[in-house]
Motif scaffolding. Structure first.
Motif, mmCIF file in Angstrom:
data_model
loop_
_atom_site.group_PDB
_atom_site.id
_atom_site.type_symbol
_atom_site.label_atom_id
_atom_site.label_comp_id
_atom_site.label_asym_id
_atom_site.label_seq_id
_atom_site.Cartn_x
_atom_site.Cartn_y
_atom_site.Cartn_z
ATOM 1 N N ARG A 119 -12.981 14.493 -3.460
ATOM 2 C CA ARG A 119 -12.220 15.271 -2.479
ATOM 3 C C ARG A 119 -11.879 14.411 -1.255
ATOM 4 O O ARG A 119 -10.754 14.466 -0.738
ATOM 5 C CB ARG A 119 -13.005 16.518 -2.077
ATOM 6 C CG ARG A 119 -12.260 17.423 -1.101
ATOM 7 C CD ARG A 119 -13.014 18.717 -0.786
ATOM 8 N NE ARG A 119 -14.420 18.574 -0.493
ATOM 9 C CZ ARG A 119 -14.916 18.186 0.698
ATOM 10 N NH1 ARG A 119 -14.108 17.911 1.697
ATOM 11 N NH2 ARG A 119 -16.224 18.101 0.873
ATOM 12 N N LEU A 120 -12.817 13.596 -0.801
ATOM 13 C CA LEU A 120 -12.581 12.723 0.352
ATOM 14 C C LEU A 120 -11.519 11.665 0.037
ATOM 15 O O LEU A 120 -10.729 11.282 0.897
ATOM 16 C CB LEU A 120 -13.889 12.070 0.804
ATOM 17 C CG LEU A 120 -14.894 13.029 1.446
ATOM 18 C CD1 LEU A 120 -16.277 12.384 1.524
ATOM 19 C CD2 LEU A 120 -14.412 13.481 2.812
ATOM 20 N N SER A 122 -8.081 13.622 -0.128
ATOM 21 C CA SER A 122 -7.617 14.043 1.193
ATOM 22 C C SER A 122 -7.202 12.863 2.062
ATOM 23 O O SER A 122 -6.634 13.054 3.136
ATOM 24 C CB SER A 122 -8.714 14.841 1.908
ATOM 25 O OG SER A 122 -9.801 13.990 2.231
ATOM 26 N N GLY A 123 -7.501 11.659 1.602
ATOM 27 C CA GLY A 123 -7.125 10.463 2.361
ATOM 28 C C GLY A 123 -8.167 10.012 3.364
ATOM 29 O O GLY A 123 -7.955 9.019 4.064
ATOM 30 N N HIS A 124 -9.289 10.705 3.467
ATOM 31 C CA HIS A 124 -10.352 10.253 4.366
ATOM 32 C C HIS A 124 -10.898 8.905 3.904
ATOM 33 O O HIS A 124 -11.264 8.065 4.722
ATOM 34 C CB HIS A 124 -11.482 11.283 4.449
ATOM 35 C CG HIS A 124 -11.102 12.484 5.245
ATOM 36 N ND1 HIS A 124 -10.498 13.586 4.687
ATOM 37 C CD2 HIS A 124 -11.219 12.746 6.571
ATOM 38 C CE1 HIS A 124 -10.273 14.486 5.630
ATOM 39 N NE2 HIS A 124 -10.692 14.004 6.786
ATOM 40 N N ILE A 125 -10.975 8.704 2.597
ATOM 41 C CA ILE A 125 -11.315 7.397 2.029
ATOM 42 C C ILE A 125 -9.998 6.779 1.582
ATOM 43 O O ILE A 125 -9.386 7.226 0.612
ATOM 44 C CB ILE A 125 -12.282 7.518 0.834
ATOM 45 C CG1 ILE A 125 -13.607 8.141 1.288
ATOM 46 C CG2 ILE A 125 -12.514 6.151 0.191
ATOM 47 C CD1 ILE A 125 -14.574 8.448 0.152
ATOM 48 N N ALA A 126 -9.564 5.765 2.320
ATOM 49 C CA ALA A 126 -8.283 5.125 2.016
ATOM 50 C C ALA A 126 -8.406 4.171 0.827
ATOM 51 O O ALA A 126 -7.523 4.106 -0.024
ATOM 52 C CB ALA A 126 -7.766 4.372 3.242
ATOM 53 N N ARG A 127 -9.510 3.417 0.789
ATOM 54 C CA ARG A 127 -9.762 2.499 -0.323
ATOM 55 C C ARG A 127 -11.183 1.980 -0.198
ATOM 56 O O ARG A 127 -11.800 2.095 0.845
ATOM 57 C CB ARG A 127 -8.769 1.341 -0.342
ATOM 58 C CG ARG A 127 -8.883 0.401 0.829
ATOM 59 C CD ARG A 127 -7.780 -0.667 0.783
ATOM 60 N NE ARG A 127 -8.002 -1.735 1.698
ATOM 61 C CZ ARG A 127 -7.679 -1.744 2.988
ATOM 62 N NH1 ARG A 127 -7.084 -0.694 3.508
ATOM 63 N NH2 ARG A 127 -7.934 -2.779 3.745
ATOM 64 N N ARG A 128 -11.683 1.401 -1.253
ATOM 65 C CA ARG A 128 -13.010 0.778 -1.228
ATOM 66 C C ARG A 128 -12.794 -0.725 -1.387
ATOM 67 O O ARG A 128 -12.024 -1.153 -2.244
ATOM 68 C CB ARG A 128 -13.879 1.307 -2.338
ATOM 69 C CG ARG A 128 -14.122 2.806 -2.211
ATOM 70 C CD ARG A 128 -15.149 3.248 -3.185
ATOM 71 N NE ARG A 128 -15.024 4.667 -3.458
ATOM 72 C CZ ARG A 128 -15.909 5.326 -4.161
ATOM 73 N NH1 ARG A 128 -16.957 4.730 -4.664
ATOM 74 N NH2 ARG A 128 -15.744 6.611 -4.378
ATOM 75 N N ILE A 129 -13.483 -1.484 -0.539
ATOM 76 C CA ILE A 129 -13.254 -2.924 -0.529
ATOM 77 C C ILE A 129 -14.573 -3.692 -0.556
ATOM 78 O O ILE A 129 -15.642 -3.140 -0.328
ATOM 79 C CB ILE A 129 -12.447 -3.360 0.716
ATOM 80 C CG1 ILE A 129 -13.217 -3.044 1.995
ATOM 81 C CG2 ILE A 129 -11.072 -2.719 0.727
ATOM 82 C CD1 ILE A 129 -12.652 -3.682 3.239
ATOM 83 N N VAL A 130 -14.449 -4.994 -0.796
ATOM 84 C CA VAL A 130 -15.559 -5.921 -0.698
ATOM 85 C C VAL A 130 -15.277 -6.808 0.502
ATOM 86 O O VAL A 130 -14.161 -7.299 0.677
ATOM 87 C CB VAL A 130 -15.664 -6.783 -1.981
ATOM 88 C CG1 VAL A 130 -16.694 -7.878 -1.814
ATOM 89 C CG2 VAL A 130 -15.977 -5.908 -3.185
#
Length: 154
Positions: free
Chosen positions: A41-42, A45-53
């Protein structure tokens, strides 16, 4: 609307995006499936834009930081777009901000050594006309991070 568990999930993911859903669920007192649904859901909804290293700059060979302060005589949409394209093609420029005040833009540039700044400077001025460029070399990193406060999110 986010609740306190959502905010805690976001805080944990900011510090370690690779955390397992099982570990995260345990830390925020949820079942694995409920935690997984909240993460989804996050993301939706765009609260998490992407996951990075986040890479270690020393090990990657770019320990030096230079901030270039730029003034321009041009402020048209076309010039701004040309500037955006010019700096986007230079991987050493890791951040660029349009400013208020005495300068129009600031660029954060990561380099193998300070002498390499001239190479980047020449790449920029070959692609776009600038009025003035001045650079400051970071002597010491006092604070760094990618985490942002989660308390303001709704």
């Amino acid at each position: 609307m986010l609740d306190d568990r959502d905010r805690r999930i976001l805080e944990f993911l900011q510090s370690d995006a690779g955390i397992s859903v099982t570990d995260l669920a345990e830390r925020v007192a949820l079942s694995v499936s409920a935690c997984s649904r909240r993460i989804q859901r996050l993301e939706e909804s765009g609260h998490i834009a992407r996951r990075i290293v986040v890479l270690d700059r020393e090990k990657m060979g770019v320990p030096t930081t230079v901030f270039a302060l730029i003034k321009t005589a041009h402020h048209t949409d076309e010039w701004i777009e040309a500037f955006r394209r010019a700096i986007s093609s230079i991987p050493e420029i890791v951040e660029a901000h349009r400013l208020t005040g005495n300068h129009d833009y600031i660029l954060k540039i990561v380099l193998p050594r300070v002498e390499h700044y001239d190479v980047i400077y020449k790449q920029i001025v070959r692609k776009i006309e600038l009025f003035d460029v001045s650079a400051s070399i970071s002597m010491e990193l006092l604070k760094s991070g990618t985490s942002i406060p989660v308390a303001y999110a709704d």
